[in-house]
Every structure is written in C-alpha cells, then in structure tokens.
Scaffold this active site. Sequence first.
Site, PDB file in Angstrom:
ATOM      1  N   SER A  10      48.581  -5.768  24.047  1.00 34.43           N
ATOM      2  CA  SER A  10      49.644  -4.903  24.546  1.00 34.43           C
ATOM      3  C   SER A  10      50.372  -5.551  25.711  1.00 34.43           C
ATOM      4  CB  SER A  10      49.083  -3.559  25.002  1.00 34.43           C
ATOM      5  OG  SER A  10      50.137  -2.780  25.532  1.00 34.43           O
ATOM      6  N   LYS A  23      43.863  -0.036  20.333  1.00 35.40           N
ATOM      7  CA  LYS A  23      45.279  -0.370  20.581  1.00 35.40           C
ATOM      8  C   LYS A  23      46.177   0.743  20.030  1.00 35.40           C
ATOM      9  CE  LYS A  23      49.213  -2.209  21.393  1.00 35.40           C
ATOM     10  NZ  LYS A  23      50.037  -2.971  20.500  1.00 35.40           N
ATOM     11  N   HIS A  58      45.994   3.615  22.364  1.00 37.13           N
ATOM     12  CA  HIS A  58      46.796   3.219  23.535  1.00 37.13           C
ATOM     13  C   HIS A  58      48.271   3.543  23.276  1.00 37.13           C
ATOM     14  CE1 HIS A  58      49.657   0.344  25.234  1.00 37.13           C
ATOM     15  NE2 HIS A  58      48.908   0.301  26.315  1.00 37.13           N
ATOM     16  N   ASN A  59      48.760   3.160  22.114  1.00 35.89           N
ATOM     17  CA  ASN A  59      50.168   3.412  21.811  1.00 35.89           C
ATOM     18  C   ASN A  59      50.457   4.909  21.682  1.00 35.89           C
ATOM     19  OD1 ASN A  59      50.193   0.622  21.618  1.00 35.89           O
ATOM     20  ND2 ASN A  59      51.602   0.612  19.891  1.00 35.89           N
ATOM     21  N   GLU A  79      50.752   6.193  25.015  1.00 39.89           N
ATOM     22  CA  GLU A  79      52.047   5.729  25.528  1.00 39.89           C
ATOM     23  C   GLU A  79      53.169   6.690  25.080  1.00 39.89           C
ATOM     24  OE1 GLU A  79      52.768   1.481  24.628  1.00 39.89           O
ATOM     25  OE2 GLU A  79      54.703   2.121  23.827  1.00 39.89           O
TER      26      GLU A  79
HETATM   27  P1  NDP Z   1      57.600 -10.667  13.748  1.00 36.72           P
HETATM   28  O1  NDP Z   1      56.839  -9.416  13.584  1.00 36.72           O
HETATM   29  O2  NDP Z   1      59.084 -10.599  13.733  1.00 36.72           O
HETATM   30  O3  NDP Z   1      57.107 -11.683  12.626  1.00 36.72           O
HETATM   31  C1  NDP Z   1      57.707 -12.944  12.483  1.00 36.72           C
HETATM   32  C2  NDP Z   1      56.648 -13.988  12.288  1.00 36.72           C
HETATM   33  O4  NDP Z   1      55.814 -13.676  11.161  1.00 36.72           O
HETATM   34  C3  NDP Z   1      57.265 -15.326  11.999  1.00 36.72           C
HETATM   35  O5  NDP Z   1      56.471 -16.310  12.604  1.00 36.72           O
HETATM   36  C4  NDP Z   1      57.184 -15.392  10.498  1.00 36.72           C
HETATM   37  O6  NDP Z   1      57.229 -16.695   9.992  1.00 36.72           O
HETATM   38  C5  NDP Z   1      55.843 -14.782  10.262  1.00 36.72           C
HETATM   39  N1  NDP Z   1      55.628 -14.307   8.909  1.00 36.72           N
HETATM   40  C6  NDP Z   1      56.129 -13.195   8.326  1.00 36.72           C
HETATM   41  N2  NDP Z   1      55.709 -13.087   7.062  1.00 36.72           N
HETATM   42  C7  NDP Z   1      54.908 -14.140   6.830  1.00 36.72           C
HETATM   43  C8  NDP Z   1      54.172 -14.601   5.688  1.00 36.72           C
HETATM   44  N3  NDP Z   1      54.174 -13.916   4.538  1.00 36.72           N
HETATM   45  N4  NDP Z   1      53.476 -15.732   5.808  1.00 36.72           N
HETATM   46  C9  NDP Z   1      53.485 -16.421   6.974  1.00 36.72           C
HETATM   47  N5  NDP Z   1      54.143 -16.052   8.055  1.00 36.72           N
HETATM   48  C10 NDP Z   1      54.861 -14.924   7.989  1.00 36.72           C
HETATM   49  O7  NDP Z   1      57.136 -11.455  15.075  1.00 36.72           O
HETATM   50  P2  NDP Z   1      56.815 -10.914  16.520  1.00 36.72           P
HETATM   51  O8  NDP Z   1      56.555 -12.103  17.332  1.00 36.72           O
HETATM   52  O9  NDP Z   1      57.815  -9.920  16.976  1.00 36.72           O
HETATM   53  O10 NDP Z   1      55.450 -10.101  16.316  1.00 36.72           O
HETATM   54  C11 NDP Z   1      54.266 -10.725  15.831  1.00 36.72           C
HETATM   55  C12 NDP Z   1      53.176  -9.688  15.735  1.00 36.72           C
HETATM   56  O11 NDP Z   1      52.970  -9.132  17.014  1.00 36.72           O
HETATM   57  C13 NDP Z   1      53.484  -8.495  14.816  1.00 36.72           C
HETATM   58  O12 NDP Z   1      52.311  -8.101  14.158  1.00 36.72           O
HETATM   59  C14 NDP Z   1      53.934  -7.413  15.756  1.00 36.72           C
HETATM   60  O13 NDP Z   1      53.658  -6.132  15.266  1.00 36.72           O
HETATM   61  C15 NDP Z   1      53.130  -7.718  16.963  1.00 36.72           C
HETATM   62  N6  NDP Z   1      53.848  -7.322  18.151  1.00 36.72           N
HETATM   63  C16 NDP Z   1      53.151  -6.894  19.186  1.00 36.72           C
HETATM   64  C17 NDP Z   1      53.756  -6.510  20.323  1.00 36.72           C
HETATM   65  C18 NDP Z   1      52.919  -6.111  21.398  1.00 36.72           C
HETATM   66  O14 NDP Z   1      53.375  -5.669  22.444  1.00 36.72           O
HETATM   67  N7  NDP Z   1      51.624  -6.261  21.207  1.00 36.72           N
HETATM   68  C19 NDP Z   1      55.198  -6.487  20.529  1.00 36.72           C
HETATM   69  C20 NDP Z   1      55.854  -7.012  19.419  1.00 36.72           C
HETATM   70  C21 NDP Z   1      55.178  -7.390  18.285  1.00 36.72           C
HETATM   71  P3  NDP Z   1      58.648 -17.387   9.631  1.00 36.72           P
HETATM   72  O15 NDP Z   1      59.143 -17.964  10.908  1.00 36.72           O
HETATM   73  O16 NDP Z   1      58.305 -18.418   8.626  1.00 36.72           O
HETATM   74  O17 NDP Z   1      59.545 -16.318   9.094  1.00 36.72           O
END
Ligand code: NDP
Length: 477
Positions: free
Chosen positions: A128, A182, A185-186, A189
């Site tokens: 988070s 988590k 937590h959300n 939130e």
């Molecule tokens: P995204 O959720 O936008 O995901 C994009 C990434 O996933 C890229 O690296 C993409 O690769 C990869 N991807 C998607 N599909 C596949 C696949 N089938 N095989 C391989 N790679 C794949 O990225 P974020 O950075 O925003 O978020 C990453 C994770 O973190 C998510 O699970 C999200 O929910 C979580 N998150 C958590 C937050 C927090 O506060 N904890 C805030 C935001 C996100 P490519 O470049 O090749 O497309």
Amino acid sequence: ATADVGVTGLAVMGANLARNLARHDHTVAVHNRTYARTEKLMSEYGDEGEFVPSESVADFVASLKKPRVAIIMVKAGAGTDAVIEELAAEMEPGDIIVDAGNAHFPDTIRREKALREKDLHFVGTGVSGGEEGALNGPSIMPGGTAESYERLGPILEDISAKVDGVPCCTHVGTDGAGHFVKMVHNGIEYADMQLIAEAYDLLRKGLGASAAEIAEIFSNWNTGDLESYLIEITAEVLAHVDERTGTAFVDVVLDQAEQKGTGRWTVQNGLDLGVPITGIAEATFARSLSGSVPQREAAHGTLPAHTAEWSVQDRESFVEDVRKALYASKVVAYSQGFDQIAAASAEHGWDIDRGAMARIWRGGCIIRARFLDRITEAYERTPGLPLLLADPYFTDAVGNGLESWRRVVAGAAQNGVPTPAFSSSLAYYDAVRAERLPAALVQAQRDYFGAHTYHRVDAEGTFHTLWSQDRSEEKQD
Ligand code: NDP
C-alpha cells in the site's frame, strides 16, 4: 547469478519498487513482458543502483541467486497467472514467487496451493502507498509460509516505510492472509474517506463555510487525535483553487466517486463471514449512489426535503461536535474492520496479530495515522479483544464524544444532510451496546412463517410455536 531479488512487471509500481530495492543496495534483476519498459527503466534510473536487466523470463530467473526471489508487479488477474506460469517453469524447489499486485485473496489461496504442489513458495503480498510509497517506502503485508518469510522478510522490511525505526512490514499469515489484510485496509480506507467527506459536507452546509475555511479546520484537526495522511491531503485538496475558474477546486470536480473494486470485495467478504462492517459498506454504497445518475436525476428537485435553513448558533462548538463525531465514527469503522480480520483469521487459520496490522499501517499506506498506535496498544493489552470499541481507551474516547455525535447525526437528519457513514456508525454503536435487540421479533417472525424455531431466554433447547394451530409451544429435539 548475481541478483538478490528480481522484479517482473515494470510499469509505474514495479519500476518504483525495483528502484527502491536498488537504492537499498540490493542487486535487482528486472524484467518486463515488453522489453522497452526495461530499457526505459535502465536508461532513466539505471545509475541509482545495481540492476540486472533481462529480455527473457529464462534469463531473468537465471540471474537470481538461490533460493530465488521474484516479485511480480503486473496487472492483477489473468496477467498474474500467465507470469506465474512462466516463472514456475524456470524455477526450482525452494524458490519464492511473490505477487505484489492487488490480487483478490481467494486467487492467492488458489495460486499458493498450486505452487506448493511444485515445492515452490508463493507469497501474496499487499503493498500500500501507491507510486510514491513503492519508491520511498510502502506498507507491506506479505502472506505465505513462515519459511519463505525468513528469506523474503529482511528484504521487504528493508524497503518498507519506517515509523520510529520500526518497519511497516510483518509476516501476516499463510497463503492469502496478506492480500486479505490489504483488502480490508482498502475497505477501511473507503470508510475513512467517506467519513471525512461527510464531515466536510456538514461543515459546508451547517456553517455555510467555504472550502478554504474548511481547509483551515482540517489543518487544525490534523494536529490532534485525527492526525492522519487522509486529513492532511483533505486540507490540501480543499485549499486548492482551480486554475481555470479561480474557484475552489472541489467545486469543479464532478460529484461521482469511482472505485476499482477492493471496497466491493471487502463488503462481499463481510457478508460471507457475517461480520457487520457497516461503515465500509455505507462508504462503498455511497460511491455507488453518487454514480446512480438516472436515480439522482429523477429525485433531484422532485423529492421534497421539508427542512428549514440550517442555522448553527455556535460555530466553534459545532466544529468541535463534527470533529468528535468524525473520530467516534472512525473508531467504529476500524473496530468493524478489525472484527473482519479476526473472523477471517479464524476461518482460514491465519492467526493474524491485529495489533501488528495496526502497527504496519502507521507508515507508507493511505490510512497511516497517529491513532493506529492506540489500536496496537489495545491489542497488546488484550490480544483476544472481542471488540476494539470495548478497549478502555476507545470506550473513553468515543464516550467523550457521544453527545456531540448524537447532536451531529440528529442535526444532519433534521436538516436533510446525508450522513450514511456517521449515522450507521452511531446505529452500530447503539446496537452493539444494547442489552436487548429487536432481533427477538425478527426471529419470532421467522418462526411464524417458516418454522425456523427459536431459543428462549429462560430455558435450554430449541422451540417452535404452532402458529397455525393452537399456538402451543413445542420443544424440538
Ligand atoms: P498495471 O496494472 O497498469 O499493469 C501493467 C504491467 O503489467 C506492465 O508491466 C505490463 O506489461 C504487465 N502485464 C499486463 N498483462 C501482462 C501479461 N499477461 N503478462 C505479462 N505482463 C503483463 O501496472 P501498475 O504498475 O499500475 O500496477 C501493478 C500492480 O500493482 C497491479 O496489480 C496493481 O493493481 C497494483 N497497484 C498497486 C497500487 C498500490 O498502491 N499498492 C497502486 C497501483 C497499482 P507490458 O509492459 O508488457 O504491457
């Protein structure tokens, strides 16, 4: 193999996590499905620490020291399964695959079970703090086996937020425990944000105060019991003036709050477990209501209000009433969330230490707040505490604000200001402390139409009244 740890999935979250690891002197293997992202990370930030970039999954895994630790940070859902499969094919028994994305905890339980059969550790971990947290220190909630935590824990604790030198990371419990916590937590939130929004609305409508004036009030509140990241950013948002119109920014934002789904998951799980998380549920539904455009259009200007102009006599004491009502409602929402953690922990055998959860939420995450220390202390005093509200500190804290809370909720109802989370939290408080509830009547009705039976207050056993016959009572065996 030279890398201590690897990150695959280098969009904003993964890239920042990898940089955080590198800045803490870990050699980080980096990989992304589309190699351009890996190249971008290397060209922009490659000099921040030791990175080992790989174009293929096989090279990525080969670059990791054993037992290998690979952190997945990809779009949650099918992408996660795809990446797990690719990694698992290259890994060896004892290696650790970490999913740091926002997975739904039943998926984590399923994935952990499947990988355990291959002698691989699978750790679903909550992270988070958004982009900023990933880079500078998030709150980290890892599940999985205790054995995997021995290898992984020190790395994650190293890059987590610290409060008073204590890492905001601890082993939560086995399999899906980390992602579960988590999720809650959300949910909390959501409740916290809705309560703050209701407090703002009350101040706006009760006092006729401007957004800027309310920003001042929130800044002030941020120096006391309510001190938290959410109160702090609320003050900043309210003070912000829209460039285009020169009016308060909050007044130009469309009043429809969206959601990505973790609040909904939390509420669904509350229903499954039978835990009344009314604060979280009201907050989630409040977002749904805000987006119920046809209903709002049909109601607006049509449904009568029958309210007079709200005239608050004493501004200062009204502000204080709202502050106390906000604090009390917040305690209820957290108390409910911690009940949900306890129920799931018992259901899944996770043995979650609730005091430790409050501790790792003190920094890095969105609900970070001074008041979490009070929660940790409460569970240290009484580890099996059945109700956070019943801890002496919180009983006092809420008790001191009770008259204010009642005045605010009554005033809101009389003046037609919607306060679903304030009101339902007070209703929960009064229900949970009631000696008797009208549930007796509900159970009697159930017996009447469905022969669902009932228990008596004055005798052991299960009973049914023959409602459609002579209304005599039968004892069931
Ligand atoms: P995204 O959720 O936008 O995901 C994009 C990434 O996933 C890229 O690296 C993409 O690769 C990869 N991807 C998607 N599909 C596949 C696949 N089938 N095989 C391989 N790679 C794949 O990225 P974020 O950075 O925003 O978020 C990453 C994770 O973190 C998510 O699970 C999200 O929910 C979580 N998150 C958590 C937050 C927090 O506060 N904890 C805030 C935001 C996100 P490519 O470049 O090749 O497309």
